[in-house]
Design a protein around this motif. Structure first.
Motif, PDB file in Angstrom:
ATOM      1  N   TYR A  63       0.834  -1.210   0.000  1.00 24.61           N
ATOM      2  CA  TYR A  63       0.000   0.000   0.000  1.00 24.61           C
ATOM      3  C   TYR A  63       0.867   1.258   0.000  1.00 24.61           C
ATOM      4  CZ  TYR A  63      -3.444   3.446   1.488  1.00 24.61           C
ATOM      5  OH  TYR A  63      -4.246   4.556   1.565  1.00 24.61           O
ATOM      6  N   TYR A  64       1.842   1.292   0.912  1.00 29.93           N
ATOM      7  CA  TYR A  64       2.644   2.513   1.033  1.00 29.93           C
ATOM      8  C   TYR A  64       3.719   2.613  -0.039  1.00 29.93           C
ATOM      9  CZ  TYR A  64       0.268   3.925   5.254  1.00 29.93           C
ATOM     10  OH  TYR A  64      -0.690   4.356   6.144  1.00 29.93           O
ATOM     11  N   ALA A  65       4.088   1.508  -0.647  1.00 34.98           N
ATOM     12  CA  ALA A  65       4.998   1.582  -1.792  1.00 34.98           C
ATOM     13  C   ALA A  65       4.322   2.336  -2.936  1.00 34.98           C
ATOM     14  CB  ALA A  65       5.407   0.177  -2.236  1.00 34.98           C
ATOM     15  N   LYS A  66       3.040   2.036  -3.154  1.00 36.73           N
ATOM     16  CA  LYS A  66       2.280   2.742  -4.197  1.00 36.73           C
ATOM     17  C   LYS A  66       2.094   4.209  -3.828  1.00 36.73           C
ATOM     18  CE  LYS A  66      -0.209  -1.468  -5.501  1.00 36.73           C
ATOM     19  NZ  LYS A  66      -1.489  -2.199  -5.419  1.00 36.73           N
ATOM     20  N   LYS A  67       1.800   4.456  -2.558  1.00 35.81           N
ATOM     21  CA  LYS A  67       1.635   5.839  -2.111  1.00 35.81           C
ATOM     22  C   LYS A  67       2.935   6.621  -2.277  1.00 35.81           C
ATOM     23  CE  LYS A  67      -2.663   5.935  -0.847  1.00 35.81           C
ATOM     24  NZ  LYS A  67      -3.621   6.806  -1.580  1.00 35.81           N
ATOM     25  N   ARG A  68       4.061   5.971  -1.965  1.00 38.39           N
ATOM     26  CA  ARG A  68       5.363   6.636  -2.083  1.00 38.39           C
ATOM     27  C   ARG A  68       5.599   7.109  -3.512  1.00 38.39           C
ATOM     28  NH1 ARG A  68       8.563   2.470  -1.289  1.00 38.39           N
ATOM     29  NH2 ARG A  68       9.058   2.176  -3.485  1.00 38.39           N
ATOM     30  N   GLU A  69       5.372   6.233  -4.458  1.00 38.14           N
ATOM     31  CA  GLU A  69       5.595   6.589  -5.860  1.00 38.14           C
ATOM     32  C   GLU A  69       4.687   7.740  -6.287  1.00 38.14           C
ATOM     33  OE1 GLU A  69       8.047   5.409  -7.583  1.00 38.14           O
ATOM     34  OE2 GLU A  69       8.602   4.112  -5.903  1.00 38.14           O
ATOM     35  N   LEU A  70       3.478   7.738  -5.782  1.00 40.03           N
ATOM     36  CA  LEU A  70       2.511   8.786  -6.128  1.00 40.03           C
ATOM     37  C   LEU A  70       2.903  10.120  -5.496  1.00 40.03           C
ATOM     38  CD1 LEU A  70      -0.203   9.113  -7.665  1.00 40.03           C
ATOM     39  CD2 LEU A  70      -1.350   8.756  -5.454  1.00 40.03           C
ATOM     40  N   LYS A 108       6.280  -3.201  14.541  1.00 38.15           N
ATOM     41  CA  LYS A 108       6.453  -3.857  13.237  1.00 38.15           C
ATOM     42  C   LYS A 108       5.749  -3.069  12.136  1.00 38.15           C
ATOM     43  CE  LYS A 108       6.361  -8.402  15.498  1.00 38.15           C
ATOM     44  NZ  LYS A 108       5.626  -9.686  15.579  1.00 38.15           N
ATOM     45  N   LEU A 109       4.538  -2.616  12.434  1.00 39.64           N
ATOM     46  CA  LEU A 109       3.760  -1.890  11.437  1.00 39.64           C
ATOM     47  C   LEU A 109       4.429  -0.553  11.099  1.00 39.64           C
ATOM     48  CD1 LEU A 109       1.096  -2.185   9.870  1.00 39.64           C
ATOM     49  CD2 LEU A 109      -0.032  -0.889  11.690  1.00 39.64           C
ATOM     50  N   LEU A 110       4.861   0.163  12.130  1.00 38.17           N
ATOM     51  CA  LEU A 110       5.520   1.453  11.906  1.00 38.17           C
ATOM     52  C   LEU A 110       6.837   1.267  11.168  1.00 38.17           C
ATOM     53  CD1 LEU A 110       4.851   3.310  15.279  1.00 38.17           C
ATOM     54  CD2 LEU A 110       3.597   3.488  13.140  1.00 38.17           C
ATOM     55  N   LYS A 111       7.526   0.175  11.467  1.00 43.58           N
ATOM     56  CA  LYS A 111       8.798  -0.109  10.789  1.00 43.58           C
ATOM     57  C   LYS A 111       8.588  -0.262   9.287  1.00 43.58           C
ATOM     58  CE  LYS A 111      13.190  -1.444  10.756  1.00 43.58           C
ATOM     59  NZ  LYS A 111      14.287  -0.513  11.063  1.00 43.58           N
ATOM     60  N   VAL A 112       7.520  -0.962   8.899  1.00 46.75           N
ATOM     61  CA  VAL A 112       7.213  -1.144   7.474  1.00 46.75           C
ATOM     62  C   VAL A 112       6.934   0.208   6.815  1.00 46.75           C
ATOM     63  CG1 VAL A 112       5.489  -2.034   5.861  1.00 46.75           C
ATOM     64  CG2 VAL A 112       6.391  -3.509   7.666  1.00 46.75           C
ATOM     65  N   VAL A 113       6.124   1.039   7.487  1.00 53.57           N
ATOM     66  CA  VAL A 113       5.793   2.356   6.921  1.00 53.57           C
ATOM     67  C   VAL A 113       7.044   3.212   6.815  1.00 53.57           C
ATOM     68  CG1 VAL A 113       4.369   4.414   7.184  1.00 53.57           C
ATOM     69  CG2 VAL A 113       3.470   2.202   7.894  1.00 53.57           C
ATOM     70  N   GLU A 114       7.890   3.173   7.841  1.00 50.61           N
ATOM     71  CA  GLU A 114       9.144   3.943   7.824  1.00 50.61           C
ATOM     72  C   GLU A 114      10.030   3.531   6.655  1.00 50.61           C
ATOM     73  OE1 GLU A 114       9.218   4.345  12.699  1.00 50.61           O
ATOM     74  OE2 GLU A 114      10.663   3.068  11.676  1.00 50.61           O
ATOM     75  N   GLU A 115      10.118   2.221   6.446  1.00 50.16           N
ATOM     76  CA  GLU A 115      10.973   1.739   5.355  1.00 50.16           C
ATOM     77  C   GLU A 115      10.441   2.180   3.997  1.00 50.16           C
ATOM     78  OE1 GLU A 115      11.144  -2.444   5.859  1.00 50.16           O
ATOM     79  OE2 GLU A 115      12.531  -2.384   7.557  1.00 50.16           O
ATOM     80  N   GLU A 116       9.125   2.094   3.832  1.00 52.56           N
ATOM     81  CA  GLU A 116       8.547   2.394   2.519  1.00 52.56           C
ATOM     82  C   GLU A 116       8.484   3.886   2.221  1.00 52.56           C
ATOM     83  OE1 GLU A 116       7.859   0.339   0.043  1.00 52.56           O
ATOM     84  OE2 GLU A 116       8.668  -1.242   1.322  1.00 52.56           O
ATOM     85  N   VAL A 117       7.998   4.696   3.167  1.00 50.70           N
ATOM     86  CA  VAL A 117       7.772   6.111   2.843  1.00 50.70           C
ATOM     87  C   VAL A 117       8.939   7.005   3.239  1.00 50.70           C
ATOM     88  CG1 VAL A 117       5.279   5.829   3.049  1.00 50.70           C
ATOM     89  CG2 VAL A 117       6.567   6.673   5.008  1.00 50.70           C
ATOM     90  N   LEU A 118       9.851   6.504   4.094  1.00 47.30           N
ATOM     91  CA  LEU A 118      10.977   7.337   4.510  1.00 47.30           C
ATOM     92  C   LEU A 118      12.302   6.816   3.956  1.00 47.30           C
ATOM     93  CD1 LEU A 118      10.027   8.074   8.234  1.00 47.30           C
ATOM     94  CD2 LEU A 118       9.756   9.567   6.255  1.00 47.30           C
ATOM     95  N   GLU A 119      12.648   5.596   4.350  1.00 50.88           N
ATOM     96  CA  GLU A 119      13.978   5.092   4.000  1.00 50.88           C
ATOM     97  C   GLU A 119      14.188   5.018   2.484  1.00 50.88           C
ATOM     98  OE1 GLU A 119      16.565   1.008   4.729  1.00 50.88           O
ATOM     99  OE2 GLU A 119      15.126   1.644   6.251  1.00 50.88           O
ATOM    100  N   LYS A 120      13.217   4.472   1.776  1.00 48.24           N
ATOM    101  CA  LYS A 120      13.386   4.296   0.331  1.00 48.24           C
ATOM    102  C   LYS A 120      13.259   5.604  -0.451  1.00 48.24           C
ATOM    103  CE  LYS A 120      11.921  -0.550   0.321  1.00 48.24           C
ATOM    104  NZ  LYS A 120      10.951  -1.552  -0.177  1.00 48.24           N
ATOM    105  N   ALA A 121      12.757   6.633   0.216  1.00 47.13           N
ATOM    106  CA  ALA A 121      12.572   7.915  -0.487  1.00 47.13           C
ATOM    107  C   ALA A 121      13.516   8.997   0.023  1.00 47.13           C
ATOM    108  CB  ALA A 121      11.122   8.379  -0.326  1.00 47.13           C
ATOM    109  N   GLU A 122      14.350   8.674   1.010  1.00 48.58           N
ATOM    110  CA  GLU A 122      15.119   9.729   1.688  1.00 48.58           C
ATOM    111  C   GLU A 122      16.001  10.520   0.733  1.00 48.58           C
ATOM    112  OE1 GLU A 122      17.825  10.535   5.641  1.00 48.58           O
ATOM    113  OE2 GLU A 122      17.545   8.476   4.985  1.00 48.58           O
TER     114      GLU A 122
END
Length: 741
Positions: free
Chosen positions: A214-221, A257-271
């Protein structure tokens, strides 16, 4: 045990009665949805009859003890109901949509809990004795196991998908039934019978995977359509929403665990993209003082391991660029024709303002995090030591302190003086040549003290104490000695003043005795002094030698000052001059005309002293001496005479003279550095005994706090110590040194 003569209850008869009075009624209530239930489902009398019947069947003598059969039939009954009634209903709802399925599952799970409770109550005697004795599952556990095997295992894929679909709807901003999700999630938690394995494997892990998608798609958008601040606002909201989601209906253990996934997708991969985004990246935010956005950026990326490192690198580059811009502005001023001198308050004030601003930014926007403090330090170290022109920044900073601390300098209140000195010391901490600063500062301090130009003795002490806190006692010991010298000298001065009153000399004369080790080394020309001064000096020497027979006096005329009464026409002036200026004026008293060569011979001065001396009297602001030919430069062919036309609106006039000494002795600084390097080498080798060249150089560099020597300079000192037999090279390895005791 049954009483003697009592009737034996067969299993078939007993079970038929239990089925009729309890199980059929219980299943009917569940099937009707509790419509006809008023009050308790089973009254006390009904419950006691069934419980007693069960008790009797379990306490008859063998072979009529039916405990095993009852335990088995208990499980079969629950399993039969689940497979016949519950599972078909759930299968039917599964094809109608996720919410319909979850509503049915919620209902059936609630029903099962009721059924399990009453079945456990009816057969409670089994739990207390038979189950315990045979180490079997309790009736309640057995009931849960049947639900898990017959219902949960089959329906969980559809249920999990339905729950995740609802969560995604909520993420998209739609209203959902949170209670429905919560009650269904409780099924996942409870079905594990004491552990969360089912919840973790069957719901949590699929949810984490779906959240990542879900957040991978949001990140790209978001990256395409939003600026960095807008993106981070959405990211922050997403993290808070997920946290609230856990609070509302997920197990608390899922939060990290849930926050870690969101952090990785919307923060780490986009930093990297976010920080470097054109028009809105970190550098732009710093340029535009976007405090709130920077705070959010720091807050969010601090959640990642090493997430602040890239931001700190940008902060360092930004501050460094700002600092280099100030350095370039000074370069531009010099190129435009501004005179290069050792006093540039504009430059120092710009550095101080920059440091104060970004020290505040680090504190407020980056929570004072150590990584940003280091970025600030590294940036300032880089450009504060970038010298432009013939003077070093160390000299500008020391001279700025001189402006603040001497009378007639910067117009500041006592509080402003202390605050400014604190800021200067902070800037000073970034200098790599602190020893040069110390040498220049000590020379300027000496001039202030000896010429009575210190605006405040307390301010002088405050500055020295700040430097002491920054660099230690060794750094300020000579400065403190100078202050102490003057305090001790004040008492001696009073005693000598009383002694002078008893002599026939009618001239005000005082002497300041200095301790050679504390004060800078000054030029002391052997000038021919007039008789009046010679008489006073002899009186002081006699008086001093009687009190301090072991001390040797050396007169330093370049540091002395005098007040000369001068008459020009009908006007009288008090000229505040140096001792050298006073002697030269005395030689020309009465309108005597002297050539440069005559002055040189009669005063016994060389060109390096005489030229600045005569320049101060004939070419400065107050031209009490006329020079011919007229020019702004002293030549050996010039002639001099008192300026009969001199006039001033001020009766008391101070005539400054250029210093005969440099702001610091570069040769002495180099000598002191050599001593410090050698001391560090010997100290290290004495402790280690044997050390490789590179290791020794690294150790020495780490120990030297006041300057950063070139490794080649360290190598040269090593060679010197080898020549003087403090060290030796290993016979087997030329890069290995041994200490010689």
């Amino acid at each position: 045990m049954t009483e003697a003569g009592s009737e034996i209850i067969t299993f078939e008869r007993g079970w038929e009665e239990i089925q009729t009075k309890a199980i059929d009624k219980l299943e009917s209530i569940l099937d009707d949805g509790f419509k006809n239930v008023k009050g308790r489902m089973f009254g006390n009398e009904d419950y006691i009859q069934v419980y007693t019947l069960c008790y009797d069947m379990c306490t008859q003598r063998s072979p009529y003890n039916h405990s095993r059969e009852l335990y088995q039939r208990h499980g079969e009954t629950i399993e039969a109901y689940l497979t016949a009634k519950v599972l078909p209903a759930l299968r039917a709802r599964a094809s109608q949509g996720g919410t319909i399925l979850l509503n049915e599952l919620q209902k059936r799970w609630a029903n099962h809990q009721v059924m399990n409770k009453w079945m456990t109550k009816f057969f409670n005697y089994l739990d207390r004795f038979y189950v315990k004795h045979h180490s079997l599952q309790t009736l309640s556990q057995a009931g849960l196991r049947h639900f898990k095997q017959n219902i949960y295992e089959e329906i969980k894929p559809e249920a999990t998908s339905a729950i995740i679909a609802l969560i995604d709807e909520e993420r998209d901003g739609n209203m959902i039934d949170k209670t429905l999700i919560k009650t269904n999630i409780e099924l996942y938690e409870n079905i594990g019978m004491g552990n969360l394995e089912s919840y973790t494997n069957d719901l949590e892990q699929p949810l984490l995977d779906a959240t990542r998608d879900y957040y991978a798609k949001k990140r790209e958008l978001w990256i395409v359509h939003d600026s960095t601040p807008e993106y981070l606002i959405k990211a922050e909201k997403a993290l808070q929403d997920e946290k609230d989601r856990v609070h509302d209906y997920l197990n608390p253990l899922s939060e990290n665990k849930l926050l870690k996934v969101v952090e990785e997708e919307v923060l780490e991969k986009a930093e990297t993209i976010l920080l470097e985004k054109e028009g809105s990246g970190c550098y732009v935010l710093l340029s535009n003082d976007k405090s709130a956005d920077l705070q959010r950026m720091c807050r969010l990326f601090s959640r990642l391991d090493n997430g602040l490192d890239p931001i700190a690198a940008i902060v360092k580059k930004f501050i460094c660029d700002m600092g280099m811009e100030i350095v370039q502005q000074r370069q531009s001023r010099l190129e435009a024709g501004e005179k290069d001198k050792n006093d540039d308050p504009t430059f120092v004030k710009a550095l101080l303002a920059l440091h104060e601003k970004y020290l505040g930014v680090i504190k407020s926007d980056f929570s004072g995090h150590s990584i940003f403090q280091k970025a600030l330090k590294d940036a300032f170290v880089e450009f504060v030591n970038k010298n432009v022109g013939q003077y070093k920044n160390t000299e500008f900073m020391s001279t700025y302190c001189d402006r603040i601390l001497k009378s007639g300098g910067e117009k500041l209140s006592e509080k402003e003086v202390e605050e400014t000195l604190e800021k200067v010391v902070q800037l000073f901490s970034y200098l790599t040549e602190k020893d040069v600063f110390a040498e220049i500062y000590r020379n300027q301090l000496a001039k202030r003290l000896l010429n009575g130009r210190s605006a405040s003795s307390d301010a002088e002490k405050v500055m020295i104490s700040k430097l002491k806190m920054q660099c230690g006692t060794h750094f300020t010991s000579k400065m403190e000695g100078m202050i102490s010298d003057l305090a001790v000298g004040a008492d001696s001065k009073g005693e000598f003043d009383e002694h002078m009153k008893s002599t026939d000399v009618k001239m005000d004369f005082s002497v300041q005795v200095l301790t050679t080790g504390f004060w800078p080394t000054y030029k002391s020309p052997e000038i021919n002094i007039p008789d009046q001064m010679s008489t006073c000096m002899d009186i002081f020497k006699t008086w001093h030698d009687q009190r301090h027979q072991q001390r040797k006096l050396t007169w330093v005329f370049s540091l002395g000052n005098a007040t000369v009464r001068a008459n020009f026409g009908k006007k009288t002036y008090d000229l505040n001059v140096t001792s050298l200026q006073a002697i030269a004026l005395n030689l020309m008293n009465g309108g005597k005309k002297k050539t440069y060569e005559e002055l040189k011979q009669e005063l016994n001065l060389d060109d390096s002293v005489l030229k600045p001396l005569m320049h101060s009297l004939s070419c400065g602001k107050y031209k009490v001496i006329s020079k011919s030919p007229a020019s702004n430069k002293i030549n050996s062919t010039d002639s001099f005479v008192a300026n009969a036309k001199f006039s001033s609106n001020t009766r008391k006039i101070r005539i400054p003279m250029a210093s005969l000494d440099a702001t610091h002795n570069a040769k002495k600084v180099d000598e002191d550095r050599n001593y410090a390097i050698e001391a560090s080498i010997v100290r290290t080798m004495k402790a280690r005994k044997t050390l490789k060249h590179q290791q020794l150089v690294a150790e020495v560099l780490s120990q030297l706090a006041f300057f950063k020597p070139n490794p080649r300079a360290i190598k040269k000192r090593i060679e010197s110590l080898i020549d003087r037999e403090y060290l030796e090279r290993s016979a087997d390895d030329s890069q290995l040194y041994n200490y010689l005791a």
